[in-house]
Design a protein around this motif. Structure first.
Motif, PDB file in Angstrom:
ATOM      1  N   UNK A   1     -14.824  -4.156  -5.837  1.00 32.91           N
ATOM      2  CA  UNK A   1     -15.286  -5.535  -5.696  1.00 32.91           C
ATOM      3  C   UNK A   1     -16.502  -5.787  -6.579  1.00 32.91           C
ATOM      4  N   UNK A   2     -16.420  -6.807  -7.405  1.00 35.65           N
ATOM      5  CA  UNK A   2     -17.581  -7.204  -8.194  1.00 35.65           C
ATOM      6  C   UNK A   2     -18.365  -8.253  -7.434  1.00 35.65           C
ATOM      7  N   UNK A   3     -19.702  -8.145  -7.460  1.00 32.57           N
ATOM      8  CA  UNK A   3     -20.521  -9.163  -6.785  1.00 32.57           C
ATOM      9  C   UNK A   3     -21.685  -9.544  -7.707  1.00 32.57           C
ATOM     10  N   UNK A   4     -21.680 -10.798  -8.136  1.00 32.57           N
ATOM     11  CA  UNK A   4     -22.702 -11.282  -9.060  1.00 32.57           C
ATOM     12  C   UNK A   4     -23.989 -11.588  -8.300  1.00 32.57           C
ATOM     13  N   UNK A   5     -25.136 -11.189  -8.867  1.00 32.34           N
ATOM     14  CA  UNK A   5     -26.411 -11.556  -8.239  1.00 32.34           C
ATOM     15  C   UNK A   5     -26.580 -13.074  -8.237  1.00 32.34           C
ATOM     16  N   UNK A   6     -27.181 -13.587  -7.148  1.00 35.69           N
ATOM     17  CA  UNK A   6     -27.416 -15.025  -7.045  1.00 35.69           C
ATOM     18  C   UNK A   6     -28.468 -15.431  -8.072  1.00 35.69           C
ATOM     19  N   UNK A   7     -28.145 -16.466  -8.861  1.00 33.92           N
ATOM     20  CA  UNK A   7     -29.052 -16.904  -9.910  1.00 33.92           C
ATOM     21  C   UNK A   7     -28.567 -16.528 -11.304  1.00 33.92           C
ATOM     22  N   UNK A   8     -27.645 -15.528 -11.377  1.00 28.04           N
ATOM     23  CA  UNK A   8     -27.037 -15.194 -12.676  1.00 28.04           C
ATOM     24  C   UNK A   8     -26.084 -16.323 -13.056  1.00 28.04           C
ATOM     25  N   UNK A   9     -26.134 -16.750 -14.308  1.00 31.32           N
ATOM     26  CA  UNK A   9     -25.323 -17.925 -14.627  1.00 31.32           C
ATOM     27  C   UNK A   9     -23.921 -17.566 -15.102  1.00 31.32           C
ATOM     28  N   UNK A  10     -23.757 -16.414 -15.732  1.00 31.46           N
ATOM     29  CA  UNK A  10     -22.428 -16.116 -16.271  1.00 31.46           C
ATOM     30  C   UNK A  10     -21.783 -14.951 -15.540  1.00 31.46           C
ATOM     31  N   UNK A  11     -20.569 -15.199 -15.053  1.00 35.25           N
ATOM     32  CA  UNK A  11     -19.855 -14.143 -14.346  1.00 35.25           C
ATOM     33  C   UNK A  11     -18.989 -13.317 -15.286  1.00 35.25           C
TER      34      UNK A  11
ATOM     35  N   UNK B   1       0.846  -1.206   0.000  1.00 31.62           N
ATOM     36  CA  UNK B   1       0.000   0.000   0.000  1.00 31.62           C
ATOM     37  C   UNK B   1       0.876   1.249   0.000  1.00 31.62           C
ATOM     38  N   UNK B   2       0.383   2.368  -0.582  1.00 31.33           N
ATOM     39  CA  UNK B   2      -0.939   2.566  -1.198  1.00 31.33           C
ATOM     40  C   UNK B   2      -1.074   1.819  -2.527  1.00 31.33           C
ATOM     41  N   UNK B   3      -2.246   1.225  -2.705  1.00 30.39           N
ATOM     42  CA  UNK B   3      -2.442   0.353  -3.853  1.00 30.39           C
ATOM     43  C   UNK B   3      -3.953   0.149  -4.062  1.00 30.39           C
ATOM     44  N   UNK B   4      -4.313  -0.448  -5.194  1.00 33.47           N
ATOM     45  CA  UNK B   4      -5.717  -0.813  -5.423  1.00 33.47           C
ATOM     46  C   UNK B   4      -5.834  -2.339  -5.437  1.00 33.47           C
ATOM     47  N   UNK B   5      -6.953  -2.847  -4.910  1.00 29.24           N
ATOM     48  CA  UNK B   5      -7.209  -4.285  -4.878  1.00 29.24           C
ATOM     49  C   UNK B   5      -8.554  -4.517  -5.547  1.00 29.24           C
ATOM     50  N   UNK B   6      -8.558  -5.387  -6.564  1.00 26.36           N
ATOM     51  CA  UNK B   6      -9.790  -5.644  -7.310  1.00 26.36           C
ATOM     52  C   UNK B   6     -10.195  -7.096  -7.105  1.00 26.36           C
ATOM     53  N   UNK B   7     -11.420  -7.322  -6.625  1.00 27.12           N
ATOM     54  CA  UNK B   7     -11.896  -8.700  -6.442  1.00 27.12           C
ATOM     55  C   UNK B   7     -12.703  -9.094  -7.674  1.00 27.12           C
ATOM     56  N   UNK B   8     -12.120  -9.955  -8.502  1.00 29.86           N
ATOM     57  CA  UNK B   8     -12.843 -10.369  -9.697  1.00 29.86           C
ATOM     58  C   UNK B   8     -13.401 -11.788  -9.558  1.00 29.86           C
ATOM     59  N   UNK B   9     -13.355 -12.345  -8.333  1.00 27.77           N
ATOM     60  CA  UNK B   9     -14.074 -13.603  -8.070  1.00 27.77           C
ATOM     61  C   UNK B   9     -15.506 -13.215  -7.720  1.00 27.77           C
ATOM     62  N   UNK B  10     -16.255 -12.817  -8.741  1.00 27.68           N
ATOM     63  CA  UNK B  10     -17.550 -12.167  -8.492  1.00 27.68           C
ATOM     64  C   UNK B  10     -18.627 -13.148  -8.027  1.00 27.68           C
ATOM     65  N   UNK B  11     -18.409 -14.450  -8.233  1.00 28.72           N
ATOM     66  CA  UNK B  11     -19.388 -15.429  -7.738  1.00 28.72           C
ATOM     67  C   UNK B  11     -19.302 -15.528  -6.221  1.00 28.72           C
ATOM     68  N   UNK B  12     -18.097 -15.509  -5.710  1.00 25.39           N
ATOM     69  CA  UNK B  12     -17.883 -15.580  -4.260  1.00 25.39           C
ATOM     70  C   UNK B  12     -16.796 -14.589  -3.863  1.00 25.39           C
ATOM     71  N   UNK B  13     -17.098 -13.288  -3.842  1.00 27.75           N
ATOM     72  CA  UNK B  13     -16.061 -12.303  -3.517  1.00 27.75           C
ATOM     73  C   UNK B  13     -15.722 -12.305  -2.022  1.00 27.75           C
ATOM     74  N   UNK B  14     -14.477 -12.550  -1.707  1.00 24.99           N
ATOM     75  CA  UNK B  14     -14.046 -12.690  -0.308  1.00 24.99           C
ATOM     76  C   UNK B  14     -12.945 -11.707   0.112  1.00 24.99           C
ATOM     77  N   UNK B  15     -12.401 -10.966  -0.838  1.00 25.41           N
ATOM     78  CA  UNK B  15     -11.248 -10.117  -0.494  1.00 25.41           C
ATOM     79  C   UNK B  15     -11.605  -9.129   0.612  1.00 25.41           C
TER      80      UNK B  15
END
Lengths: 278, 293
Positions: free
Chosen positions: A133-143, A26-40
């Motif tokens: 952080x990306x977060x996919x809605x539950x039920x969406x099939x494609x991330x 840090x200082x830095x940016x952190x991007x969570x692209x595990x949008x099905x289960x974002x945990x960062x």
């Protein structure tokens, strides 16, 4: 510099490494692209100061103009448009990929597009780390569509660490595309190695520089060391199997946050990555 | 015949460990690996390949450089940013990104785009000491394939029916995307493997919310249960509130990690007390939901 943290196999420690690295760099940016289960952000614990809806254009058919010619449903490669002759024509949200083709083929100009929400992009900051952080809605099939939107939100003027989804499919490809360096987190088990090799197919194809972090390095087999030598991939860090790390992780604390020693180790890892990229 | 899927939300919580044990404990079943992106069940079931077929799914666009007039219209209309312009100005298609929508072919004024069937991997049938295994292999970089999962399950069900077997056991993928949706659609029960960490609990809740849309009978296993006892209790409470049985909790045990690293299941360690835990997972699940008495 953009560093993507990937693994192939799930649960090898991607997020632990990504967040620790961010804390030490840090200082830095952190991007969570595990949008099905974002945990960062479970490990970073930034308050989400802002968020915005992520949406895709979705076809809406004006039944006053539609003459049931079926050109839209014939064209749709995914069979995503239902025509009930004389009654109704509509697109199915679970199937539609928002390609826009139906709108182009419609001779009556009866199709327009409206935004359809597929998830959220959330923003926050803590410990000098801007998180996206990306977060996919539950039920969406494609991330993939949501993963593809994230680079537009990379903060400018900062280095970026991308926490990737597990696997070696298309969402992972999209998470690696912008990377200057790919850090692959693996474990010395047949599962870790099997899935690592899948991930290496992608990094080879995209022509990315890679380095390894071997997590739980003192368990299992030594095959990973051989693989690294054979493929000429540097092992940049080894993390031993540790109930202390596991216990802290369980409560949402990454090694670099609870331990001075690990903060220094991850700072060293960042230096090594910078040397590799140079 | 019933289909039971093992899922987790978060990766690495122990799905494959649990199913490797069930493969050895449950008689009269067929195994299906529904994580085609990282197919790992074959690592712990000593499979002998019986047959393998190329799996094709969808199409991708190919641009003929001879016909292309470099008008850029395809690139402007591609919603998947998958038309690549080379340094020499030539146009091509990024095969990872192409979704086969055919819009580029539709808009091309020079008829320079053709669609090609895409090979996206293999579908395999193998014989294991524990029954037949149906597993896929998605080529790296392809879009995650719910359809391949559906196809593997169909093959598994057919095999089980042919042999009059009671069970199809399905090893699911991490996450909540199309592979997971395809492994939940129409199954009879789901065993959800979690662990007492904030991340795993977060992911557990998301995947159970998804599964509840499908009205599936759900049981919960807490793996590495002694890492954080208060979070283990929290999972207990949450499972109770949501009327899901807690099937078993399994402490962190380095012998399990080492067994898996040697491609062995925990029930092969030879510790009866440990084996009993895995038997309990199955027996508790069956007694809760599938007992005919």
């Amino acid at each position: 510099m953009i560093v993507s943290v990937a693994s192939g196999k799930g649960g090898t420690g991607k997020t632990t490494v990504a967040v620790s690295l961010a804390i030490s760099a840090a200082p830095i940016a952190l991007v969570d692209s595990d949008v099905e289960e974002p945990n960062a952000n479970i490990l970073l614990r930034a308050d989400h100061s802002t968020s915005r809806k992520a949406s895709l254009p979705f076809p809406v058919i004006d039944m006053k103009k539609c003459d049931f010619c079926e050109k839209c449903s014939d064209f749709c490669a995914y069979n995503g448009i239902v025509v009930l002759k004389g009654l109704k024509v509509f697109a199915v949200p679970e199937i539609c990929k928002s390609c826009g083709g139906c709108k182009i083929v419609c001779p009556q100009d009866a199709i327009s597009e409206e935004p359809r929400d597929i998830g959220y992009i959330k923003f926050g900051e803590r410990l000098g780390i801007q998180i996206v952080e990306g977060e996919l809605n539950i039920g969406e099939s494609s991330s993939t569509p949501l993963v593809r939107m994230l680079p537009d939100y990379f903060p400018s003027g900062r280095d970026v660490i991308v926490d990737c989804p597990p696997g070696a499919a298309h969402p992972t490809v999209e998470s690696l595309r912008a990377a200057d360096f790919v850090l692959l987190v693996t474990e010395p088990t047949p599962f870790g190695i099997h899935d690592l090799e899948e991930a290496l197919v992608i990094t080879d194809e995209l022509n990315k520089k890679v380095g390894l972090v071997v997590n739980r390095a003192d368990i299992g087999t030594s095959d990973i060391e051989n693989l690294a030598i054979e493929r000429n991939i540097p092992i940049l860090m080894r993390i031993p199997f540790s109930t202390d790390i596991a216990e802290h992780y369980s409560r949402g604390h990454s090694p670099a946050e609870f331990s001075e020693y690990w903060r220094e180790q991850f700072a060293l890892l960042w230096q090594k990555i910078e040397e590799q990229v140079r | 015949m019933k289909q039971i899927v093992i899922i987790s939300g978060k990766g690495g919580t122990g799905k494959t460990t649990v199913i490797s044990a069930l493969a050895r404990l449950v008689p009269d079943k067929v195994l299906v690996d529904a994580d085609v992106d990282a197919a790992n069940l074959e690592i712990v079931t000593s499979p002998e390949l019986e047959s393998s077929e190329i799996y094709t799914e969808g199409e991708i666009a190919v641009i003929s450089d001879d016909k292309c007039i470099r008008c850029d219209i395809c690139r402007q209309n591609c919603r998947f940013d998958s038309i690549i312009v080379g340094d020499d100005g030539s146009y091509s298609v990024d095969e990872h990104g192409c979704e086969g929508c055919r819009v580029c072919k539709l808009v091309c004024p020079a008829d320079a785009v053709e669609m090609q069937v895409m090979e996206s991997g293999f579908v395999k049938k193998s014989k294991t000491p524990y029954g037949m295994l149906f597993h896929g292999e998605l080529s790296a970089g392809r879009d995650n394939s719910g359809k391949m999962v559906t196809y593997l399950r169909e093959l598994g069900v057919e095999e089980a029916q042919k042999n009059n077997f009671d069970w199809v056991l399905i090893d699911g993928a991490p996450g909540i995307g199309c592979q997971v949706i395809a492994s939940l659609t129409g199954v009879d029960g789901a065993i959800v493997v979690s662990e007492p960490t904030l991340s795993a609990i977060h992911d557990l809740k998301r995947v159970v919310e998804l599964a509840s849309h499908f009205h599936i009978k759900i049981g919960v296993v807490i793996n590495k249960s002694d890492i954080n006892l208060s979070l283990t209790r929290e999972i207990h409470r949450w499972a109770d509130e949501n009327k899901m049985p807690l099937l078993e909790q399994i402490p962190l045990d380095k012998r399990i990690v080492n067994a898996m690293a040697e491609r062995k299941s925990p029930v092969e360690i030879g510790d009866d007390a440990l084996t009993k835990l895995y038997e309990n997972i199955w027996n508790n699940f069956i007694e809760t939901y599938f007992s005919h008495h």
